[in-house]
Every structure is written in C-alpha cells, then in structure tokens.
Design a protein around this motif. Structure first.
Motif, PDB file in Angstrom:
ATOM      1  N   ALA A   1       0.817  -1.218   0.000  1.00 51.41           N
ATOM      2  CA  ALA A   1       0.000   0.000   0.000  1.00 51.41           C
ATOM      3  C   ALA A   1       0.847   1.262   0.000  1.00 51.41           C
ATOM      4  CB  ALA A   1      -0.933   0.004   1.204  1.00 51.41           C
ATOM      5  N   ASP A   2       2.143   1.124   0.291  1.00 48.97           N
ATOM      6  CA  ASP A   2       3.023   2.286   0.377  1.00 48.97           C
ATOM      7  C   ASP A   2       3.687   2.644  -0.950  1.00 48.97           C
ATOM      8  OD1 ASP A   2       2.550   2.536   3.150  1.00 48.97           O
ATOM      9  OD2 ASP A   2       4.039   0.988   3.571  1.00 48.97           O
ATOM     10  N   PHE A   3       3.563   1.778  -1.966  1.00 46.40           N
ATOM     11  CA  PHE A   3       4.130   2.115  -3.277  1.00 46.40           C
ATOM     12  C   PHE A   3       3.334   3.264  -3.892  1.00 46.40           C
ATOM     13  CE2 PHE A   3       5.796  -2.301  -3.167  1.00 46.40           C
ATOM     14  CZ  PHE A   3       7.129  -2.016  -3.440  1.00 46.40           C
ATOM     15  N   GLY A   4       4.053   4.210  -4.505  1.00 44.59           N
ATOM     16  CA  GLY A   4       3.394   5.366  -5.110  1.00 44.59           C
ATOM     17  C   GLY A   4       3.911   5.654  -6.503  1.00 44.59           C
ATOM     18  N   ASP A   5       3.519   6.803  -7.047  1.00 40.85           N
ATOM     19  CA  ASP A   5       3.821   7.152  -8.433  1.00 40.85           C
ATOM     20  C   ASP A   5       5.318   7.263  -8.715  1.00 40.85           C
ATOM     21  OD1 ASP A   5       1.162   7.182  -9.087  1.00 40.85           O
ATOM     22  OD2 ASP A   5       0.920   9.347  -8.794  1.00 40.85           O
ATOM     23  N   LYS A   6       6.112   7.518  -7.705  1.00 43.60           N
ATOM     24  CA  LYS A   6       7.554   7.660  -7.925  1.00 43.60           C
ATOM     25  C   LYS A   6       8.292   6.326  -7.839  1.00 43.60           C
ATOM     26  CE  LYS A   6       7.866  12.457  -6.318  1.00 43.60           C
ATOM     27  NZ  LYS A   6       8.516  13.399  -5.376  1.00 43.60           N
ATOM     28  N   ASP A   7       7.584   5.274  -7.507  1.00 43.74           N
ATOM     29  CA  ASP A   7       8.207   3.957  -7.375  1.00 43.74           C
ATOM     30  C   ASP A   7       8.096   3.156  -8.663  1.00 43.74           C
ATOM     31  OD1 ASP A   7       8.983   3.835  -4.478  1.00 43.74           O
ATOM     32  OD2 ASP A   7       6.836   4.181  -4.216  1.00 43.74           O
ATOM     33  N   ARG A   8       9.072   2.291  -8.896  1.00 41.11           N
ATOM     34  CA  ARG A   8       9.022   1.335  -9.988  1.00 41.11           C
ATOM     35  C   ARG A   8       9.441  -0.024  -9.452  1.00 41.11           C
ATOM     36  NH1 ARG A   8       6.509   4.851 -11.378  1.00 41.11           N
ATOM     37  NH2 ARG A   8       6.506   6.040 -13.334  1.00 41.11           N
ATOM     38  N   ILE A   9       8.707  -1.063  -9.865  1.00 40.85           N
ATOM     39  CA  ILE A   9       8.926  -2.425  -9.376  1.00 40.85           C
ATOM     40  C   ILE A   9       9.333  -3.300 -10.552  1.00 40.85           C
ATOM     41  CG2 ILE A   9       7.883  -4.396  -8.187  1.00 40.85           C
ATOM     42  CD1 ILE A   9       5.705  -2.381  -7.172  1.00 40.85           C
ATOM     43  N   ALA A  10      10.484  -3.911 -10.468  1.00 38.92           N
ATOM     44  CA  ALA A  10      10.954  -4.791 -11.539  1.00 38.92           C
ATOM     45  C   ALA A  10      10.313  -6.171 -11.423  1.00 38.92           C
ATOM     46  CB  ALA A  10      12.471  -4.929 -11.490  1.00 38.92           C
ATOM     47  N   VAL A  11       9.843  -6.677 -12.557  1.00 44.65           N
ATOM     48  CA  VAL A  11       9.317  -8.049 -12.669  1.00 44.65           C
ATOM     49  C   VAL A  11       9.855  -8.615 -13.988  1.00 44.65           C
ATOM     50  CG1 VAL A  11       7.218  -7.630 -11.331  1.00 44.65           C
ATOM     51  CG2 VAL A  11       7.215  -7.202 -13.802  1.00 44.65           C
ATOM     52  N   PRO A  12       9.907  -9.936 -14.137  1.00 48.53           N
ATOM     53  CA  PRO A  12      10.434 -10.494 -15.395  1.00 48.53           C
ATOM     54  C   PRO A  12       9.588 -10.142 -16.610  1.00 48.53           C
ATOM     55  CG  PRO A  12      10.464 -12.139 -13.652  1.00 48.53           C
ATOM     56  CD  PRO A  12       9.680 -10.981 -13.130  1.00 48.53           C
ATOM     57  N   ALA A  13       8.267 -10.097 -16.444  1.00 54.46           N
ATOM     58  CA  ALA A  13       7.371  -9.715 -17.541  1.00 54.46           C
ATOM     59  C   ALA A  13       6.154  -9.036 -16.928  1.00 54.46           C
ATOM     60  CB  ALA A  13       6.948 -10.927 -18.355  1.00 54.46           C
ATOM     61  N   VAL A  14       5.843  -7.843 -17.409  1.00 56.55           N
ATOM     62  CA  VAL A  14       4.742  -7.053 -16.850  1.00 56.55           C
ATOM     63  C   VAL A  14       3.406  -7.753 -17.104  1.00 56.55           C
ATOM     64  CG1 VAL A  14       3.481  -4.874 -17.040  1.00 56.55           C
ATOM     65  CG2 VAL A  14       5.989  -4.880 -17.077  1.00 56.55           C
ATOM     66  N   GLY A  15       2.630  -7.905 -16.047  1.00 56.32           N
ATOM     67  CA  GLY A  15       1.267  -8.410 -16.182  1.00 56.32           C
ATOM     68  C   GLY A  15       1.111  -9.912 -16.159  1.00 56.32           C
ATOM     69  N   VAL A  16       2.060 -10.658 -16.751  1.00 57.45           N
ATOM     70  CA  VAL A  16       1.850 -12.108 -16.901  1.00 57.45           C
ATOM     71  C   VAL A  16       2.842 -12.976 -16.141  1.00 57.45           C
ATOM     72  CG1 VAL A  16       0.752 -11.843 -19.154  1.00 57.45           C
ATOM     73  CG2 VAL A  16       3.226 -12.226 -19.038  1.00 57.45           C
ATOM     74  N   SER A  17       3.981 -12.425 -15.743  1.00 59.86           N
ATOM     75  CA  SER A  17       4.948 -13.239 -14.991  1.00 59.86           C
ATOM     76  C   SER A  17       4.343 -13.657 -13.664  1.00 59.86           C
ATOM     77  CB  SER A  17       6.236 -12.446 -14.744  1.00 59.86           C
ATOM     78  OG  SER A  17       5.977 -11.331 -13.902  1.00 59.86           O
ATOM     79  N   ILE A  18       4.893 -14.695 -13.056  1.00 60.42           N
ATOM     80  CA  ILE A  18       4.347 -15.147 -11.774  1.00 60.42           C
ATOM     81  C   ILE A  18       4.497 -14.053 -10.725  1.00 60.42           C
ATOM     82  CG2 ILE A  18       6.501 -16.317 -11.131  1.00 60.42           C
ATOM     83  CD1 ILE A  18       2.846 -17.161 -10.115  1.00 60.42           C
ATOM     84  N   GLN A  19       5.588 -13.266 -10.826  1.00 55.37           N
ATOM     85  CA  GLN A  19       5.746 -12.156  -9.877  1.00 55.37           C
ATOM     86  C   GLN A  19       4.629 -11.132 -10.048  1.00 55.37           C
ATOM     87  OE1 GLN A  19       8.233 -13.578 -11.522  1.00 55.37           O
ATOM     88  NE2 GLN A  19       9.907 -13.976 -10.086  1.00 55.37           N
ATOM     89  N   SER A  20       4.275 -10.832 -11.308  1.00 54.20           N
ATOM     90  CA  SER A  20       3.171  -9.899 -11.554  1.00 54.20           C
ATOM     91  C   SER A  20       1.857 -10.453 -11.020  1.00 54.20           C
ATOM     92  CB  SER A  20       3.045  -9.619 -13.053  1.00 54.20           C
ATOM     93  OG  SER A  20       4.105  -8.815 -13.502  1.00 54.20           O
ATOM     94  N   ARG A  21       1.643 -11.751 -11.208  1.00 53.74           N
ATOM     95  CA  ARG A  21       0.408 -12.364 -10.732  1.00 53.74           C
ATOM     96  C   ARG A  21       0.351 -12.391  -9.202  1.00 53.74           C
ATOM     97  NH1 ARG A  21      -2.770 -11.478 -14.953  1.00 53.74           N
ATOM     98  NH2 ARG A  21      -2.506 -12.938 -16.685  1.00 53.74           N
ATOM     99  N   PHE A  22       1.477 -12.651  -8.568  1.00 50.32           N
ATOM    100  CA  PHE A  22       1.513 -12.590  -7.105  1.00 50.32           C
ATOM    101  C   PHE A  22       1.180 -11.177  -6.622  1.00 50.32           C
ATOM    102  CE2 PHE A  22       4.705 -16.314  -6.698  1.00 50.32           C
ATOM    103  CZ  PHE A  22       3.692 -17.199  -6.379  1.00 50.32           C
TER     104      PHE A  22
END
Length: 343
Positions: free
Chosen positions: A141-162
C-alpha cells in the motif's frame, strides 16, 4: 548501474533485452515438427531452475532416452520472462517451457481447445520476495507514483500475478491490477544490481532466489512481501508443453519427465551436491556455503509435484484474467502418476 538515466533507461534496457530475445528466437529451429529424439528446453534465471541444471549436468534426458532405445538431442536456451517463453513455445522454437505458474495459466487459457498447452511438472516449492530499497515502503500500500517495481514480464509473470493477488487482498478484486502501472520488465540479475545500487527510480523488485537473498545483503533493501505468507507454500515455477509435442514424442516426453524426477530426488536428498551443480552449470558468482544457507531449509523443496497452484488459477478467472475456469489443477497439467498428489 544507470547513472543519470533514471527509469527511461530501465525501459530502454528492457526493450533492448526483449528485442534481443526476439532476434534470438528467430535464430532457433523453425516451427516445423521434428522427429522423436529431439527436445528444446527454455529456462530462466535463478535457483528455481536448479532441477534443469542437474538434468543438463548429468545428461539425464539422454540417459533415460537410451533406456528406451532412443538417442535424444537436447538443446538449451535461456530467456527472461514468461511472455518471451510463451511466445517461443507458440512459435515452435522450443518444446519445453520453463516459467512461472502465472505464464502457464495464461497460455493454457489462450490455447484451450487448440494447441492445449499444459503443465508437465513443477520445479519445486520456494518463497519469492517482493523487495524494496525505499524505507517508506513497508507494505504494498506504500508504493506510489515515484516507485518502480521490476518483474520479469509485466502483467503475466508469476511475480506480476503474485502482486495482483496481493493487491486484490488489499483493496478488493476490482483493483487487482492497481500496482501494474508501477511495474517494469527487467531480468533478475539487472534488477538486483539496480535495486542494490539505488541509483535509479527502481525502488522495488519482485525477485526469486538467489537474487533476493543477495539483494538482502544490502542494508538498504528489505522484504515487503513473502509469497509463503501470501499463499502458503506453493510451486511458483513450472514446466509446460503443447499437447502436440507430448503426443508426437511420447518416448522423448517420458525421458524428460523421468530425468526431471531423478533430478528432483537427487537435489532433495543432497542439497550440497545440488548447490555445486548450480554454481558449475550457471557460473553464478555465489559460494557453496552461501547457496546452502538459502536452499538447505524446510521452505525449499525440490519436487516435480505441483503444490498449491489452484488458488491463483481460481483468482485469475475470478478477476477476468482467464476466460476458462479450470475445475482443478489437473485441468492445466498433463496426467502423470508422479503428479498425483498435486494441488
């Protein structure tokens, strides 16, 4: 790692990586069907692919093929992100795909009634961590507009799904993709370097072992989310293939699964030898003792049996990410007696 460039450079790097992957894919074997006795396998980065390292190191596919009177040629390639892996599988440039359960569910849904992509086996049960170097970020809940989160693939990777699963628990199903706008595609090694350097706008990384453990060696990096706390012990990474490959190459398919089962038994019984294999095959810059600290505990289980995958599948259908609702985990895995106790 990206001095003075900030997040646009990350996006350009991710785009260059994606382009490179696409070019690499175009150089692989064409989509035409091949005779029994060849298998092309795509893996990604991290300890979660250790069983494939063991299979490769001990030439277990070749061994089990010979037991059936078959000489099997094995080709290995490394990609980053479930989207690239799924594209390669559907293009016919690989036969066995290694990616998260999220990408499997996506491609199972999209090929339902056509290529019928399904899971072959799990690669084990491992916790994944969402990390941050922003001291203000204690929860998602603390992530905001200035933050960026790296995932292997946006939207479909397991990290994105988690991340989507966690967002739905936080704000409700209607807002399951609320954090997607903060995510960028970046392979784990580059994301780890960017996070620990603190020189870019990358303030989060949904990682996997050993990268998450290496990042946590930095005093500025902390855990925001543990997937075992989110879902319980689960199999985040799996292997899958098309129905056509399985039907047309029964001996090769059997040799692959037999090899994987032998590798799982080897790794689970001797994690020290498994750690040595990982370092030798991948060239990872991590010592055996440091690696054993990561994998030699009850949270790490090397097994071909998928565990606790269905809650994510049910969730993805509920929020509309899957059109087809699986009745159980067995709908998106090929039948095999070694997977009988799956979930």
């Amino acid at each position: 790692m990206f001095p003075g460039k900030r997040i646009p450079a990350i996006r350009r790097l991710a785009g260059a990586i994606a382009l490179g992957l696409g070019l690499a894919g175009s150089l692989l074997t064409p989509a035409a069907a091949h005779a029994e006795g060849q298998v092309r396998i795509a893996e990604q980065f991290g300890i979660v692919y250790l069983l494939l390292n063991v299979v490769r190191d001990q030439q277990l596919i070749e061994k089990h093929g010979k037991e059936q009177g078959l000489d099997i040629k094995v080709d290995w390639t490394q990609l980053s992100g479930g989207a690239a892996v799924n594209d390669a599988l559907l293009a016919g440039t690989i036969d066995i795909a290694g990616a998260g359960i999220g990408p499997l569910l996506t491609v199972w849904d999209r090929t339902h009634g056509r290529q019928n992509v399904k899971g072959v086996a799990s690669l084990g049960n491992f916790p994944y961590y969402l990390l941050s170097n922003n001291p203000k970020v204690k929860t998602i809940a603390d992530f905001g507009d200035k933050d960026r989160i790296a995932v292997p693939a946006v939207g479909v990777s397991i990290q994105s799904r988690f991340l989507q699963y966690a967002a739905a628990k936080q704000w409700g199903d209607k807002y399951y993709n609320r954090l997607d706008k903060y995510t960028v595609a970046l392979p784990h090694p580059e994301a780890t370097s960017a996070l620990t350097s603190g020189s870019t706008e990358l303030t989060g990384h949904f990682s996997n072992p050993p990268f998450q453990n290496q990042a946590l060696e930095s005093p500025n990096v902390h855990v925001v989310l543990d997937t075992y706390e989110l879902l319980g012990p689960n199999s985040p990474t799996v292997l899958y293939a098309t129905e056509k490959f399985r039907k047309e190459n029964p001996k090769t398919y059997r040799a692959f699964v037999d090899a994987l089962a032998e590798a799982a038994d080897f790794a689970q019984k001797d994690k020290g030898a498994a750690a040595e294999t990982y370092i030798r095959v991948t060239g990872a810059k991590i010592g055996k003792d440091a690696l054993l600290k990561i994998i030699d505990n009850d949270k790490f289980e090397f097994s071909v049996t998928p565990k606790n995958t269905y809650p994510l599948a049910e969730f993805l259908h509920r929020v509309g990410a899957l059109k087809n609702k699986p009745a159980s985990w067995q709908d998106y895995f090929f039948p095999d007696p070694r997977l009988a106790e799956g979930s």
